[in-house]
Design an enzyme around this catalytic site. Structure first.
Site, short mmCIF file in Angstrom:
data_model
loop_
_atom_site.label_atom_id
_atom_site.label_comp_id
_atom_site.label_asym_id
_atom_site.label_seq_id
_atom_site.Cartn_x
_atom_site.Cartn_y
_atom_site.Cartn_z
N ARG A 432 76.24 11.91 24.17
CA ARG A 432 76.10 12.18 25.59
C ARG A 432 76.38 13.64 25.89
O ARG A 432 77.04 14.34 25.11
CB ARG A 432 77.06 11.29 26.39
CG ARG A 432 76.92 9.80 26.14
CD ARG A 432 78.11 9.05 26.71
NE ARG A 432 79.38 9.50 26.13
CZ ARG A 432 80.56 9.02 26.48
NH1 ARG A 432 80.64 8.07 27.42
NH2 ARG A 432 81.66 9.47 25.92
N GLU A 443 84.02 23.50 7.26
CA GLU A 443 83.00 22.47 7.47
C GLU A 443 83.54 21.28 8.27
O GLU A 443 82.92 20.22 8.28
CB GLU A 443 82.45 21.99 6.13
CG GLU A 443 83.43 21.24 5.25
CD GLU A 443 84.24 22.16 4.34
OE1 GLU A 443 84.72 21.67 3.31
OE2 GLU A 443 84.38 23.35 4.66
N ARG A 463 76.10 6.05 14.50
CA ARG A 463 74.75 6.38 14.98
C ARG A 463 74.37 7.81 14.59
O ARG A 463 73.22 8.08 14.20
CB ARG A 463 74.70 6.20 16.50
CG ARG A 463 73.29 6.26 17.07
CD ARG A 463 73.25 5.71 18.48
NE ARG A 463 74.03 6.51 19.42
CZ ARG A 463 75.18 6.12 19.96
NH1 ARG A 463 75.69 4.93 19.65
NH2 ARG A 463 75.82 6.89 20.81
#
Length: 523
Positions: A432, A443, A463
């Site tokens: 979002r 990293e 996801r």
């Protein structure tokens, strides 16, 4: 020329020819090489002749030389190698080789302390060590002590003396001087460290004072905050260069915006002056009109007939129309000035917003465009306060790219930088707009997920991992699969940033240790 040893006489009653044939047969049966010694031993065995006892050692000198070689071989250091060579030569009775090895050893180890060696026939290794030590003192160390001329002179003098010193007394004197130099360097380093600390304190005090004076110029606060963060931690050349480059870019852009802002403010000032002039003109015209009305009143009172009265009324109407026209013109001019003032005010707001944005750029990571640690601290403070006020959940996700060092070593740092930017892009495209990603170091990245339960935060990270498998990272026309290990933690009420990050970090390492490319929820 070698001769075959004569066999012993055959025992009485035995034919020597038969004994000889039997000896050859046994040699073949036992598969013994038919050497003269082997033939004689078999012949004597068949003939019943007892073996001749071995002669006692008859070369004491060889025994002494072998014992000497064995003792040298057991001696630690380089001499042991010569001892092994001498021992092999003695056992093989190779006295020529023994003499050569002994001569080499004497040349290398026994002549070092003789006057001949003292006159300049020095060991090459020792000569090279002298040269290296002299160069280190005269050049390398002297360069590092550029701020202290006395120490530089002493280092250069010692560097020259090391190359020529001979004997125990001279070397002892050099050793004492070197110890004293080391002690002086230690004191000098301590003084320099104290001076740097005092300068940093003075700089911090100056920044704090300037920051207190910036009530109206909030766009400067981002730059000051970046410098304060830099000097609060360990200083290194790379971080200083990055901060300098970032601030130069921001200062240049802010300079351009400040110039535009100054022009707009000057325009507003000019419009205000014009507005005041118009008001003065209106006031002056109104005063003249009122004065004329007073005169017309007197003339009306003294009018003798209707014609004179009509003349006065016509002048009154004419002056009234003129005053009305001037008032309408002044009103239009004032409305125009008002519109220009509003437009200028809006331009000022836009320019100030751009200045604020330029200041916030110092809170971004220059490589990936994500927030840096400073920006992360500000966002966390804001979001944690909001979560406490609204009693809503706040989660963090700690990400670490898998096998990033191998990627750098195989394809180079440009590929590694591209992989980091690719990860940030995929995260932003997947999550979002209210979710914030920041580069935590190297990293490692940290994502703030406001108003998100821990289950939803873990699902969001899964996801992102799936999206990375769909969108390969391309480098040099080669597809590369980028994966990361992730730890997710839910903030408990009033939990501090350090504690929350530590829990997410432990969960991330657990994900690393259990196979990588997975998400683990912190307890």
């Amino acid at each position: 020329m070698s001769t075959t040893p004569s066999p012993s006489p055959a025992a009485p009653g035995q034919n020597p020819a038969d004994v000889a044939r039997e000896a050859f047969r046994r040699l073949a049966t036992r598969r013994i090489a038919p050497t003269p010694d082997a033939y004689r031993a078999i012949y004597d065995e068949i003939a019943g002749v007892p073996p001749v006892p071995a002669a006692p050692p008859g070369n004491p000198a060889a025994d002494v030389l072998e014992s000497f070689a064995r003792k040298l071989a057991d001696t630690p250091g380089e001499v042991s190698e010569y001892g092994r060579r001498l021992l092999r030569a003695a056992r093989n009775a190779d006295w020529t080789g023994y003499a050569a090895a002994l001569s080499q050893m004497s040349e290398r180890h026994l002549r070092r302390n003789t006057p001949v060696m003292a006159m300049g026939d020095e060991d090459p290794d020792m000569r090279q060590l002298r040269e290296m030590l002299g160069r280190s003192l005269a050049f390398a160390l002297a360069t590092l002590l550029a701020g202290s001329p006395a120490l530089v002179l002493e280092a250069e003098t010692l560097g020259g003396a090391v190359k020529t010193a001979r004997g125990e007394d001279a070397l002892g004197e050099l050793s004492g001087r070197l110890k004293q130099l080391c002690y002086q360097i230690e004191l000098h380093s301590g003084d320099q460290a104290e001076q740097r600390e005092l300068l940093l304190r003075l700089f911090r005090l100056l920044l704090d004072n300037v920051n207190e004076l910036l009530d109206d110029d909030s766009w400067m606060r981002g730059q000051i905050a970046a410098v304060q963060e830099l000097i609060s931690g360990p200083l290194d050349s790379r971080s200083l260069e990055d901060a300098t480059r970032s601030l130069k870019d921001v200062i240049f852009k802010q300079g351009q915006l400040r110039h535009s802002l100054s022009d707009v403010r000057a325009t507003v000032k000019n419009m205000m002056m014009t507005f005041i002039d118009r008001l003065g003109s209106v006031a002056a015209a109104t005063g003249d009109y009122h004065a004329k009305l007073g005169g017309f009143s007197k003339r009306i009172s003294g009018a003798a007939d209707i014609d004179e009265l009509n003349d006065v009324l016509e002048e009154v109407l004419r002056e009234t129309r003129l005053a009305q026209d001037q008032a309408l013109a002044s009103r239009d001019r004032m409305l125009a000035v008002h519109r220009e003032a509003q437009e200028a005010e809006e331009r000022i707001r836009v320019l100030e917003a751009q200045l604020q944005h330029m200041s916030e750029l110092v809170r971004e990571d220059q490589l990936t465009g994500s927030l840096n640690r400073r920006g992360l601290d500000d966002v966390y403070e804001r979001e944690s306060a909001r979560a406490d006020r609204r009693n809503t959940p706040l989660c963090v996700a700690m990400l670490d790219l898998d096998n990033f060092k191998k990627l750098n070593d195989t394809y180079g740092h440009l590929a590694g930088d591209g992989a980091l930017k690719h990860l940030v892009k995929v995260v932003r495209d997947t999550l979002r707009s209210m979710d914030v990603i920041a580069r935590f170091g190297g990293e490692e990245f940290l994502i703030l997920l406001p108003e998100t339960t821990v289950e939803a935060a873990a699902a969001a990270m899964v996801r992102v991992q799936r999206e990375l498998t769909r969108h390969f990272f391309m480098y040099d026309n080669e597809k590369m699969l980028i994966t990361f290990s992730c730890g997710v933690a839910l903030r408990v009420p009033n939990e501090g940033q350090e504690s929350l990050m530590a829990r997410a970090d432990r969960a991330m390492y657990q994900a690393k240790q259990t196979g990588k490319n997975r998400v683990v929820v912190a307890v």
